[in-house]
Write a protein that holds these residues in place. Structure first.
Motif, PDB file in Angstrom:
ATOM      1  N   TYR A 111       0.820  -1.179   0.073  1.00 16.06           N
ATOM      2  CA  TYR A 111       0.145  -0.055   0.002  1.00 16.06           C
ATOM      3  C   TYR A 111       0.692   1.234  -0.102  1.00 16.06           C
ATOM      4  O   TYR A 111       2.003   1.375   0.762  1.00 16.06           O
ATOM      5  CB  TYR A 111      -0.870  -0.129   1.267  1.00 16.06           C
ATOM      6  CG  TYR A 111      -1.532   1.255   1.614  1.00 16.06           C
ATOM      7  CD1 TYR A 111      -2.856   1.700   0.644  1.00 16.06           C
ATOM      8  CD2 TYR A 111      -1.187   2.536   2.279  1.00 16.06           C
ATOM      9  CE1 TYR A 111      -3.498   2.980   0.773  1.00 16.06           C
ATOM     10  CE2 TYR A 111      -1.779   3.595   2.421  1.00 16.06           C
ATOM     11  CZ  TYR A 111      -2.920   3.781   1.685  1.00 16.06           C
ATOM     12  OH  TYR A 111      -3.543   4.987   1.949  1.00 16.06           O
ATOM     13  N   ASN A 126      -6.851  -2.915  -7.319  1.00 16.81           N
ATOM     14  CA  ASN A 126      -6.170  -2.400  -6.415  1.00 16.81           C
ATOM     15  C   ASN A 126      -5.430  -1.262  -6.608  1.00 16.81           C
ATOM     16  O   ASN A 126      -4.784  -0.657  -5.777  1.00 16.81           O
ATOM     17  CB  ASN A 126      -5.369  -3.488  -5.342  1.00 16.81           C
ATOM     18  CG  ASN A 126      -4.391  -3.790  -6.246  1.00 16.81           C
ATOM     19  OD1 ASN A 126      -4.337  -4.117  -7.489  1.00 16.81           O
ATOM     20  ND2 ASN A 126      -3.162  -3.933  -5.673  1.00 16.81           N
ATOM     21  N   GLU A 151      -5.389   2.997  -7.980  1.00 17.80           N
ATOM     22  CA  GLU A 151      -6.170   4.188  -8.209  1.00 17.80           C
ATOM     23  C   GLU A 151      -5.058   5.161  -8.700  1.00 17.80           C
ATOM     24  O   GLU A 151      -3.814   5.212  -8.423  1.00 17.80           O
ATOM     25  CB  GLU A 151      -6.651   5.005  -6.946  1.00 17.80           C
ATOM     26  CG  GLU A 151      -7.549   4.220  -6.230  1.00 17.80           C
ATOM     27  CD  GLU A 151      -8.416   4.997  -5.066  1.00 17.80           C
ATOM     28  OE1 GLU A 151      -8.033   6.223  -5.057  1.00 17.80           O
ATOM     29  OE2 GLU A 151      -8.861   4.322  -4.121  1.00 17.80           O
ATOM     30  N   ARG A 203      -3.611   0.096  -3.399  1.00 21.23           N
ATOM     31  CA  ARG A 203      -4.425  -0.059  -2.167  1.00 21.23           C
ATOM     32  C   ARG A 203      -4.220  -1.620  -1.990  1.00 21.23           C
ATOM     33  O   ARG A 203      -3.613  -2.274  -2.500  1.00 21.23           O
ATOM     34  CB  ARG A 203      -5.910   0.034  -2.508  1.00 21.23           C
ATOM     35  CG  ARG A 203      -6.293   1.235  -3.079  1.00 21.23           C
ATOM     36  CD  ARG A 203      -6.265   2.217  -1.756  1.00 21.23           C
ATOM     37  NE  ARG A 203      -6.673   3.591  -2.217  1.00 21.23           N
ATOM     38  CZ  ARG A 203      -6.593   4.715  -1.564  1.00 21.23           C
ATOM     39  NH1 ARG A 203      -5.982   4.833  -0.285  1.00 21.23           N
ATOM     40  NH2 ARG A 203      -7.049   5.937  -1.830  1.00 21.23           N
ATOM     41  N   ASN A 204      -4.682  -1.939  -0.625  1.00 23.73           N
ATOM     42  CA  ASN A 204      -4.609  -3.330  -0.006  1.00 23.73           C
ATOM     43  C   ASN A 204      -5.154  -4.289  -0.950  1.00 23.73           C
ATOM     44  O   ASN A 204      -6.498  -4.308  -1.117  1.00 23.73           O
ATOM     45  CB  ASN A 204      -5.198  -3.185   1.421  1.00 23.73           C
ATOM     46  CG  ASN A 204      -5.118  -4.375   1.956  1.00 23.73           C
ATOM     47  OD1 ASN A 204      -4.647  -5.430   1.679  1.00 23.73           O
ATOM     48  ND2 ASN A 204      -5.561  -4.651   3.180  1.00 23.73           N
TER      49      ASN A 204
END
Length: 176
Positions: A19, A67, A69, A87-88
Protein backbone atom coordinates in the motif's frame (compact mmCIF):
# COMPACT_ATOMS: atom_id res chain seq x y z
CA UNK A 1 23.73 12.09 -27.92
CA UNK A 2 25.24 9.87 -25.21
CA UNK A 3 23.56 9.26 -21.89
CA UNK A 4 25.16 8.17 -18.64
CA UNK A 5 24.51 4.65 -17.46
CA UNK A 6 21.47 4.60 -15.21
CA UNK A 7 21.87 3.75 -11.55
CA UNK A 8 19.42 1.51 -9.74
CA UNK A 9 17.53 3.82 -7.39
CA UNK A 10 15.11 1.26 -5.99
CA UNK A 11 15.08 0.78 -2.22
CA UNK A 12 16.71 -2.52 -1.26
CA UNK A 13 14.34 -5.08 0.24
CA UNK A 14 11.32 -2.79 -0.25
CA UNK A 15 8.11 -4.38 -1.55
CA UNK A 16 6.82 -2.06 -4.27
CA UNK A 17 3.53 -3.93 -4.17
CA UNK A 18 2.60 -2.64 -0.72
CA UNK A 19 0.00 0.00 0.00
CA UNK A 20 1.15 3.50 -0.75
CA UNK A 21 1.20 6.57 -2.93
CA UNK A 22 3.98 6.64 -5.53
CA UNK A 23 5.14 9.56 -7.69
CA UNK A 24 6.27 8.13 -11.03
CA UNK A 25 8.13 9.78 -13.91
CA UNK A 26 8.59 7.94 -17.19
CA UNK A 27 10.76 9.50 -19.92
CA UNK A 28 10.60 8.91 -23.66
CA UNK A 29 13.43 7.24 -25.53
CA UNK A 30 16.29 9.77 -25.76
CA UNK A 31 13.83 12.30 -24.34
CA UNK A 32 12.31 12.78 -27.78
CA UNK A 33 9.41 15.24 -27.86
CA UNK A 34 6.67 12.82 -28.88
CA UNK A 35 3.80 13.03 -26.42
CA UNK A 36 2.60 16.63 -26.41
CA UNK A 37 3.37 20.30 -26.94
CA UNK A 38 3.12 22.96 -24.27
CA UNK A 39 1.76 26.11 -25.94
CA UNK A 40 0.68 29.64 -25.12
CA UNK A 41 0.99 31.91 -22.12
CA UNK A 42 -1.29 29.60 -20.13
CA UNK A 43 0.97 26.60 -20.92
CA UNK A 44 -1.77 24.44 -22.39
CA UNK A 45 -0.78 20.82 -23.01
CA UNK A 46 -1.80 19.63 -26.49
CA UNK A 47 -1.46 15.85 -26.81
CA UNK A 48 -0.07 14.29 -29.98
CA UNK A 49 -1.72 11.16 -31.39
CA UNK A 50 0.62 8.92 -29.41
CA UNK A 51 0.15 11.20 -26.38
CA UNK A 52 -3.60 10.58 -26.58
CA UNK A 53 -2.99 6.83 -26.68
CA UNK A 54 -0.59 7.14 -23.71
CA UNK A 55 -3.30 9.02 -21.78
CA UNK A 56 -5.88 6.35 -22.60
CA UNK A 57 -3.54 3.54 -21.53
CA UNK A 58 -2.57 5.40 -18.34
CA UNK A 59 -6.23 5.68 -17.35
CA UNK A 60 -6.77 2.00 -18.17
CA UNK A 61 -4.26 1.00 -15.48
CA UNK A 62 -6.89 1.59 -12.79
CA UNK A 63 -9.66 -0.04 -14.83
CA UNK A 64 -7.68 -3.25 -15.16
CA UNK A 65 -6.26 -3.36 -11.64
CA UNK A 66 -8.86 -3.14 -8.88
CA UNK A 67 -6.29 -2.35 -6.17
CA UNK A 68 -4.85 0.62 -8.12
CA UNK A 69 -6.05 4.22 -8.17
CA UNK A 70 -4.64 6.99 -10.29
CA UNK A 71 -4.30 10.49 -8.92
CA UNK A 72 -2.80 13.58 -10.56
CA UNK A 73 -0.89 13.12 -13.81
CA UNK A 74 0.39 15.18 -16.69
CA UNK A 75 1.75 14.19 -20.08
CA UNK A 76 4.61 16.46 -21.05
CA UNK A 77 6.42 16.49 -24.41
CA UNK A 78 9.04 13.93 -23.38
CA UNK A 79 7.81 12.43 -20.11
CA UNK A 80 4.82 11.66 -17.96
CA UNK A 81 4.44 12.43 -14.25
CA UNK A 82 1.77 10.67 -12.25
CA UNK A 83 0.72 9.49 -8.83
CA UNK A 84 -0.20 5.82 -8.57
CA UNK A 85 -1.96 4.61 -5.43
CA UNK A 86 -1.63 0.93 -4.54
CA UNK A 87 -4.44 -0.21 -2.25
CA UNK A 88 -4.63 -3.25 0.00
CA UNK A 89 -5.03 -6.10 -2.51
CA UNK A 90 -6.85 -8.47 -0.17
CA UNK A 91 -10.05 -6.41 -0.21
CA UNK A 92 -10.55 -6.61 -3.98
CA UNK A 93 -11.90 -9.44 -6.04
CA UNK A 94 -10.47 -9.76 -9.56
CA UNK A 95 -12.84 -9.50 -12.51
CA UNK A 96 -11.59 -10.39 -15.98
CA UNK A 97 -11.37 -7.25 -18.13
CA UNK A 98 -9.67 -6.46 -21.40
CA UNK A 99 -8.13 -3.04 -22.00
CA UNK A 100 -5.23 -3.96 -24.30
CA UNK A 101 -2.99 -4.86 -21.36
CA UNK A 102 -1.20 -8.14 -20.87
CA UNK A 103 -0.95 -8.95 -17.19
CA UNK A 104 2.41 -10.39 -16.14
CA UNK A 105 1.59 -10.74 -12.42
CA UNK A 106 -1.27 -11.82 -10.22
CA UNK A 107 -3.98 -9.17 -10.68
CA UNK A 108 -4.66 -9.16 -6.94
CA UNK A 109 -1.12 -8.09 -6.08
CA UNK A 110 0.52 -5.88 -8.71
CA UNK A 111 3.87 -4.28 -8.02
CA UNK A 112 4.65 -0.77 -9.18
CA UNK A 113 7.31 -2.18 -11.52
CA UNK A 114 4.82 -4.63 -13.02
CA UNK A 115 2.25 -1.90 -13.64
CA UNK A 116 4.81 0.35 -15.34
CA UNK A 117 6.30 -2.54 -17.35
CA UNK A 118 2.87 -3.43 -18.75
CA UNK A 119 2.00 0.23 -19.43
CA UNK A 120 5.28 0.78 -21.29
CA UNK A 121 4.87 -2.45 -23.25
CA UNK A 122 1.38 -1.62 -24.47
CA UNK A 123 2.15 2.00 -25.36
CA UNK A 124 5.36 0.98 -27.14
CA UNK A 125 3.42 -1.50 -29.29
CA UNK A 126 1.02 1.28 -30.30
CA UNK A 127 3.94 3.62 -30.97
CA UNK A 128 5.76 1.10 -33.15
CA UNK A 129 2.63 0.28 -35.13
CA UNK A 130 1.67 3.96 -35.58
CA UNK A 131 5.10 5.23 -36.62
CA UNK A 132 6.89 2.09 -37.88
CA UNK A 133 9.95 2.58 -35.70
CA UNK A 134 12.10 -0.20 -34.24
CA UNK A 135 12.82 1.32 -30.82
CA UNK A 136 10.80 1.63 -27.65
CA UNK A 137 8.74 4.71 -26.88
CA UNK A 138 10.34 4.84 -23.43
CA UNK A 139 13.70 4.82 -21.68
CA UNK A 140 14.58 1.51 -20.06
CA UNK A 141 13.63 2.39 -16.50
CA UNK A 142 11.53 4.97 -14.67
CA UNK A 143 11.81 7.22 -11.66
CA UNK A 144 9.66 6.69 -8.60
CA UNK A 145 9.34 8.05 -5.11
CA UNK A 146 7.12 6.79 -2.33
CA UNK A 147 5.04 9.66 -0.98
CA UNK A 148 5.42 9.52 2.78
CA UNK A 149 3.04 12.15 4.15
CA UNK A 150 0.34 14.70 3.34
CA UNK A 151 2.80 17.57 2.86
CA UNK A 152 4.82 15.59 0.35
CA UNK A 153 1.59 14.55 -1.40
CA UNK A 154 0.47 18.18 -1.71
CA UNK A 155 3.90 19.27 -2.97
CA UNK A 156 3.90 16.47 -5.54
CA UNK A 157 0.40 17.40 -6.75
CA UNK A 158 1.49 21.03 -7.06
CA UNK A 159 4.62 19.99 -8.96
CA UNK A 160 2.57 17.91 -11.42
CA UNK A 161 -0.05 20.65 -11.88
CA UNK A 162 2.59 23.36 -12.35
CA UNK A 163 4.80 21.28 -14.64
CA UNK A 164 3.44 22.65 -17.94
CA UNK A 165 3.81 26.25 -16.74
CA UNK A 166 7.37 25.53 -15.60
CA UNK A 167 8.26 23.37 -18.60
CA UNK A 168 11.14 25.58 -19.72
CA UNK A 169 12.68 25.22 -16.21
CA UNK A 170 12.13 21.45 -15.92
CA UNK A 171 15.21 19.24 -15.67
CA UNK A 172 13.67 17.05 -18.41
CA UNK A 173 13.28 20.03 -20.76
CA UNK A 174 15.14 19.72 -24.01
CA UNK A 175 15.03 22.70 -26.36
CA UNK A 176 13.78 21.86 -29.83
Amino acid sequence: MEFAERKNHRLKNYDYGTYGYYHVTICTHHRFHLLSDVVGDNAQVILSDIGKKVSECWNNIALLNPNVELDQYVIMPNHIHGIIVLRNPEIYKYHEKSYDFEISESPEHRSLQGLIRDFKSVTTRYYKSMYHVPHSLWQDSFYDEKIKNLEQYRNTCRYITDNPRNWHLDNLYVER
